[in-house]
Design an enzyme around this catalytic site. Structure first.
Site, PDB file in Angstrom:
ATOM      1  N   CYS A   1       0.875  -1.184   0.000  1.00 49.26           N
ATOM      2  CA  CYS A   1       0.000   0.000   0.000  1.00 49.26           C
ATOM      3  C   CYS A   1       0.903   1.222   0.000  1.00 49.26           C
ATOM      4  O   CYS A   1       2.082   1.125  -0.359  1.00 49.26           O
ATOM      5  CB  CYS A   1      -0.956  -0.037   1.189  1.00 49.26           C
ATOM      6  SG  CYS A   1      -0.158  -0.026   2.805  1.00 49.26           S
TER       7      CYS A   1
ATOM      8  N   ASN B   1       2.378   1.538   4.294  1.00 47.99           N
ATOM      9  CA  ASN B   1       2.735   0.259   4.954  1.00 47.99           C
ATOM     10  C   ASN B   1       2.474   0.309   6.460  1.00 47.99           C
ATOM     11  O   ASN B   1       3.181  -0.326   7.246  1.00 47.99           O
ATOM     12  CB  ASN B   1       4.197  -0.146   4.653  1.00 47.99           C
ATOM     13  CG  ASN B   1       4.544  -1.577   5.029  1.00 47.99           C
ATOM     14  OD1 ASN B   1       5.684  -1.859   5.404  1.00 47.99           O
ATOM     15  ND2 ASN B   1       3.602  -2.496   4.957  1.00 47.99           N
TER      16      ASN B   1
ATOM     17  N   CYS C   1      -1.183   0.768   7.405  1.00 46.97           N
ATOM     18  CA  CYS C   1      -2.617   0.464   7.571  1.00 46.97           C
ATOM     19  C   CYS C   1      -3.016  -0.779   6.781  1.00 46.97           C
ATOM     20  O   CYS C   1      -3.128  -1.873   7.334  1.00 46.97           O
ATOM     21  CB  CYS C   1      -3.485   1.649   7.165  1.00 46.97           C
ATOM     22  SG  CYS C   1      -3.247   3.127   8.185  1.00 46.97           S
ATOM     23  N   ARG C   2      -3.213  -0.632   5.482  1.00 46.38           N
ATOM     24  CA  ARG C   2      -3.797  -1.721   4.696  1.00 46.38           C
ATOM     25  C   ARG C   2      -2.879  -2.929   4.529  1.00 46.38           C
ATOM     26  O   ARG C   2      -3.301  -4.068   4.785  1.00 46.38           O
ATOM     27  CB  ARG C   2      -4.220  -1.187   3.307  1.00 46.38           C
ATOM     28  CG  ARG C   2      -5.364  -0.208   3.364  1.00 46.38           C
ATOM     29  CD  ARG C   2      -5.521   0.552   2.056  1.00 46.38           C
ATOM     30  NE  ARG C   2      -4.401   1.456   1.807  1.00 46.38           N
ATOM     31  CZ  ARG C   2      -4.233   2.175   0.723  1.00 46.38           C
ATOM     32  NH1 ARG C   2      -5.109   2.069  -0.259  1.00 46.38           N
ATOM     33  NH2 ARG C   2      -3.204   2.986   0.597  1.00 46.38           N
ATOM     34  N   SER C   3      -1.643  -2.697   4.067  1.00 49.67           N
ATOM     35  CA  SER C   3      -0.816  -3.879   3.731  1.00 49.67           C
ATOM     36  C   SER C   3      -0.357  -4.686   4.955  1.00 49.67           C
ATOM     37  O   SER C   3      -0.354  -5.923   4.872  1.00 49.67           O
ATOM     38  CB  SER C   3       0.346  -3.515   2.803  1.00 49.67           C
ATOM     39  OG  SER C   3       1.220  -2.595   3.396  1.00 49.67           O
TER      40      SER C   3
ATOM     41  N   ASP D   1      -7.909   3.804   1.091  1.00 45.75           N
ATOM     42  CA  ASP D   1      -6.987   4.282   2.120  1.00 45.75           C
ATOM     43  C   ASP D   1      -7.787   4.763   3.343  1.00 45.75           C
ATOM     44  O   ASP D   1      -8.610   5.677   3.227  1.00 45.75           O
ATOM     45  CB  ASP D   1      -6.205   5.450   1.493  1.00 45.75           C
ATOM     46  CG  ASP D   1      -5.175   6.025   2.419  1.00 45.75           C
ATOM     47  OD1 ASP D   1      -5.157   5.668   3.614  1.00 45.75           O
ATOM     48  OD2 ASP D   1      -4.374   6.845   1.935  1.00 45.75           O
TER      49      ASP D   1
END
Ligand code: 4NP
Length: 160
Positions: free
Chosen positions: A9, A12, A14-16, A128
């Site tokens: 993401c 690095n 939050c999402r990934s 995001d």
């Protein structure tokens, strides 16, 4: 040989790293940990070394995920080292494509949105959550749980 999956993401944080935690638990539940190496990285290096965002850690821990990844930027070597590189959104995908050195490396890049099934009518990417409230983090986890289980099925089927 291990199947190496890298989630990517922007930050690095939050999402990934959450995707990494979700897929890791799925492979553990299926007793497949020995066959996988799962990691995550960001296209932006500003959060290097940080644990995932406290909001993401809080929401993830409510679902039983303990996120301990330390943020790192994507490197040129990642395109050789990993088998599957999963972009969370189109902006991430474009950045990754610019960093590749060959068609073989480009072919490793897939979109997380392509594995979203249950929430497909509303999302074909993972948005995001950084500037969102609690709902944004819950939504990301819902999308990641949906997509990771489908991604894992596809990987298992393709290796049989
Ligand atoms: P991520 O979220 O890409 O899911 O880790 C973000 C984290 C940090 C920023 C943006 C998105 N940032 O602008 O610092």
């Amino acid at each position: 040989m291990k199947i190496k999956v890298l989630f990517v993401c922007l930050g690095n944080i939050c999402r990934s790293p959450a995707a990494e935690g979700v897929l890791q638990r799925l492979v553990e539940e299926r007793k497949l940990s020995h066959r996988f190496e799962i990691d995550s990285a960001g296209t932006y290096s500003g959060h290097r070394g940080q644990l995932p965002d406290p909001r993401m850690r809080r929401h993830a821990s409510r679902r039983g995920y303990n996120l301990t990844h330390r943020a790192r930027p994507i490197t040129i070597d990642d395109f050789e080292d990993f088998d599957i590189i999963v972009a969370m959104d189109e902006s991430n995908r474009r950045t990754l494509m610019h960093l590749t050195a060959s068609p073989e490396q480009q072919a490793k890049i897939v979109m997380m949105g392509d594995y979203i099934v249950k929430l497909r009518a509303h999302y074909d990417y993972v948005p995001d959550p950084y500037y969102e409230g609690a709902e944004g983090f819950e939504l990301v986890l819902d999308l990641l749980e949906d997509a990771c289980s489908n991604l894992l099925e596809e990987i298992i089927n393709s290796k049989q």
